[in-house]
Design an enzyme around this catalytic site. Structure first.
Site, PDB file in Angstrom:
ATOM      1  N   ASP A  16     -39.903   0.704  86.934  1.00 26.61           N
ATOM      2  CA  ASP A  16     -40.923   0.891  87.974  1.00 26.61           C
ATOM      3  C   ASP A  16     -42.085   1.752  87.467  1.00 26.61           C
ATOM      4  O   ASP A  16     -41.899   2.606  86.607  1.00 26.61           O
ATOM      5  CB  ASP A  16     -40.261   1.544  89.203  1.00 26.61           C
ATOM      6  CG  ASP A  16     -41.108   1.404  90.449  1.00 26.61           C
ATOM      7  OD1 ASP A  16     -41.988   0.504  90.497  1.00 26.61           O
ATOM      8  OD2 ASP A  16     -40.909   2.186  91.398  1.00 26.61           O
ATOM      9  N   HIS A  33     -48.395  -4.305  83.946  1.00 23.93           N
ATOM     10  CA  HIS A  33     -47.232  -5.177  83.723  1.00 23.93           C
ATOM     11  C   HIS A  33     -47.184  -5.639  82.258  1.00 23.93           C
ATOM     12  O   HIS A  33     -46.110  -5.733  81.667  1.00 23.93           O
ATOM     13  CB  HIS A  33     -47.270  -6.383  84.660  1.00 23.93           C
ATOM     14  CG  HIS A  33     -47.122  -6.025  86.112  1.00 23.93           C
ATOM     15  ND1 HIS A  33     -46.155  -5.161  86.563  1.00 23.93           N
ATOM     16  CD2 HIS A  33     -47.823  -6.394  87.218  1.00 23.93           C
ATOM     17  CE1 HIS A  33     -46.256  -5.021  87.883  1.00 23.93           C
ATOM     18  NE2 HIS A  33     -47.265  -5.761  88.300  1.00 23.93           N
ATOM     19  N   LEU A 127     -26.574  -7.169  71.351  1.00 25.65           N
ATOM     20  CA  LEU A 127     -26.819  -6.744  72.732  1.00 25.65           C
ATOM     21  C   LEU A 127     -26.862  -7.922  73.718  1.00 25.65           C
ATOM     22  O   LEU A 127     -27.483  -8.950  73.439  1.00 25.65           O
ATOM     23  CB  LEU A 127     -28.170  -6.008  72.774  1.00 25.65           C
ATOM     24  CG  LEU A 127     -28.658  -5.522  74.132  1.00 25.65           C
ATOM     25  CD1 LEU A 127     -27.864  -4.292  74.577  1.00 25.65           C
ATOM     26  CD2 LEU A 127     -30.152  -5.175  74.078  1.00 25.65           C
TER      27      LEU A 127
HETATM   28  C1  IPE Z   1     -38.158  -2.529  92.186  1.00 29.48           C
HETATM   29  O1  IPE Z   1     -39.432  -1.969  92.154  1.00 29.48           O
HETATM   30  C2  IPE Z   1     -38.156  -3.887  91.587  1.00 29.48           C
HETATM   31  C3  IPE Z   1     -38.461  -3.957  90.159  1.00 29.48           C
HETATM   32  C4  IPE Z   1     -38.650  -2.950  89.335  1.00 29.48           C
HETATM   33  C5  IPE Z   1     -38.529  -5.276  89.623  1.00 29.48           C
HETATM   34  P1  IPE Z   1     -40.396  -2.014  93.416  1.00 29.48           P
HETATM   35  O2  IPE Z   1     -41.625  -1.302  93.030  1.00 29.48           O
HETATM   36  O3  IPE Z   1     -40.552  -3.405  93.903  1.00 29.48           O
HETATM   37  O4  IPE Z   1     -39.566  -1.195  94.503  1.00 29.48           O
HETATM   38  P2  IPE Z   1     -40.014  -0.558  95.886  1.00 29.48           P
HETATM   39  O5  IPE Z   1     -40.655  -1.637  96.688  1.00 29.48           O
HETATM   40  O6  IPE Z   1     -40.979   0.550  95.584  1.00 29.48           O
HETATM   41  O7  IPE Z   1     -38.753  -0.036  96.482  1.00 29.48           O
HETATM   42  C1  IPE Z   2     -42.531  -2.402  88.543  1.00 26.82           C
HETATM   43  O1  IPE Z   2     -43.759  -1.761  88.612  1.00 26.82           O
HETATM   44  C2  IPE Z   2     -42.652  -3.835  88.124  1.00 26.82           C
HETATM   45  C3  IPE Z   2     -42.335  -4.821  89.181  1.00 26.82           C
HETATM   46  C4  IPE Z   2     -41.906  -4.533  90.369  1.00 26.82           C
HETATM   47  C5  IPE Z   2     -42.529  -6.209  88.848  1.00 26.82           C
HETATM   48  P1  IPE Z   2     -44.592  -1.751  89.954  1.00 26.82           P
HETATM   49  O2  IPE Z   2     -45.526  -2.898  89.928  1.00 26.82           O
HETATM   50  O3  IPE Z   2     -43.711  -1.677  91.129  1.00 26.82           O
HETATM   51  O4  IPE Z   2     -45.413  -0.408  89.786  1.00 26.82           O
HETATM   52  P2  IPE Z   2     -45.808   0.602  90.936  1.00 26.82           P
HETATM   53  O5  IPE Z   2     -44.538   1.040  91.597  1.00 26.82           O
HETATM   54  O6  IPE Z   2     -46.709  -0.116  91.868  1.00 26.82           O
HETATM   55  O7  IPE Z   2     -46.476   1.712  90.196  1.00 26.82           O
HETATM   56 MG    MG Z   3     -42.966  -0.128  92.214  1.00 25.69          MG
END
Ligand code: IPE
Ligand code: IPE
Ligand code: MG
Length: 240
Positions: A16, A33, A127
């Site tokens: 995240d 990303h 892995l």
């Molecule tokens: C969780 O992250 C899903 C992934 C890392 C793929 P999110 O950014 O979607 O989670 P929430 O919505 O903050 O809980």
């Molecule tokens: C996690 O990073 C990746 C996915 C959920 C695909 P986020 O896109 O949720 O990044 P933040 O939480 O908005 O910073």
């Molecule tokens: Mg996120």
């Protein structure tokens, strides 16, 4: 490296913070990303080096479809690009790739690419890399329950249900890591995380690398996993 380091057999990561990482740099979320995909490469390499048996990465949750259309599309095309770009390297390093999640939700083209790279890496003896895509922990449990219920003489137990989960045959994660500062599971491996050690870091996913992984493993190494027993029982067991 510290000699007392205990290497987890299975590490599961909620990657995240990509969006915030990009926003801090006044760049579009997708830029984050893309950098996140590089952190994946570094992490897979580091896990291979440490002889971790399995790494499960949360790449796209069943709830992430709610994001703006252009971000979802960008993520799908990034997945495609990453599979194309990394396939050879995975084979070379003995990584076996397996997708967990409802991949039927993806385009035919992406589904066939996923199957192709899974097949290509299927003989990897290093892995095991599980990519959770269109994955939800609740979905996983419901699918397992459905599969069990469809058996003519089903026995419902923790063991038989576990065997129907997307992670069948893989030991539960020893270490759960979430980057990006949030302290929640967000519908990741709900069943499988029952006894995992949880580790949260403010490091945003694109900044995650071997060094930050080692910090997490070092923290994990200092934990006493009791599985319901007393600390004394665990100590006695480890001395036996
Ligand atoms: C969780 O992250 C899903 C992934 C890392 C793929 P999110 O950014 O979607 O989670 P929430 O919505 O903050 O809980
Ligand atoms: C996690 O990073 C990746 C996915 C959920 C695909 P986020 O896109 O949720 O990044 P933040 O939480 O908005 O910073
Ligand atoms: Mg996120």
């Amino acid at each position: 490296m510290n000699l007392e380091m205990v290497i987890p057999r299975h590490i599961a990561i909620v990657m995240d913070g990509n969006g915030r990482w990009a926003q801090q740099r006044k760049r579009p979320r997708l830029f984050g990303h893309h950098r996140g995909a590089e952190a994946v490469r570094a992490t897979v390499k580091a896990c291979g080096k440490l002889s971790v048996e399995c790494l499960t990465l949360f790449a796209f949750s069943s709830e992430n479809w709610k994001r703006p259309e252009d971000e979802v599309e960008g993520l799908m095309s990034l997945l495609m690009t990453a599979l194309n770009r990394e396939a050879k390297g995975l084979v070379k390093h003995g990584v076996r790739l397996k997708f967990i999640g409802d991949v039927k939700g993806f385009s035919e083209k992406l589904q066939s690419k996923i199957r192709q790279v899974e097949e290509l890496t299927s003989n990897g003896d290093g892995l095991l890399l599980q990519v959770a895509a269109n994955y939800g922990g609740r979905w996983d449990i419901v699918e397992a329950a459905k599969a069990l219920a469809a058996q003519s003489e089903a026995t419902f137990s923790e063991a038989t249900l576990s065997e129907q989960l997307s992670t069948q045959g893989v030991p539960d994660p020893d270490l759960f890591i979430r980057t990006g500062g949030e302290r929640r599971i967000s519908n990741f491996l709900l069943w499988q995380l029952a006894y995992s050690e949880l580790y949260f870091t403010d490091v945003l996913w694109p900044d995650f690398d071997e060094e930050t992984l080692l910090v997490a493993i070092q923290d994990f190494s200092g934990r006493q996993r009791r599985f319901g027993m007393t600390g004394e029982q665990v100590k006695e067991g480890s001395n036996a």
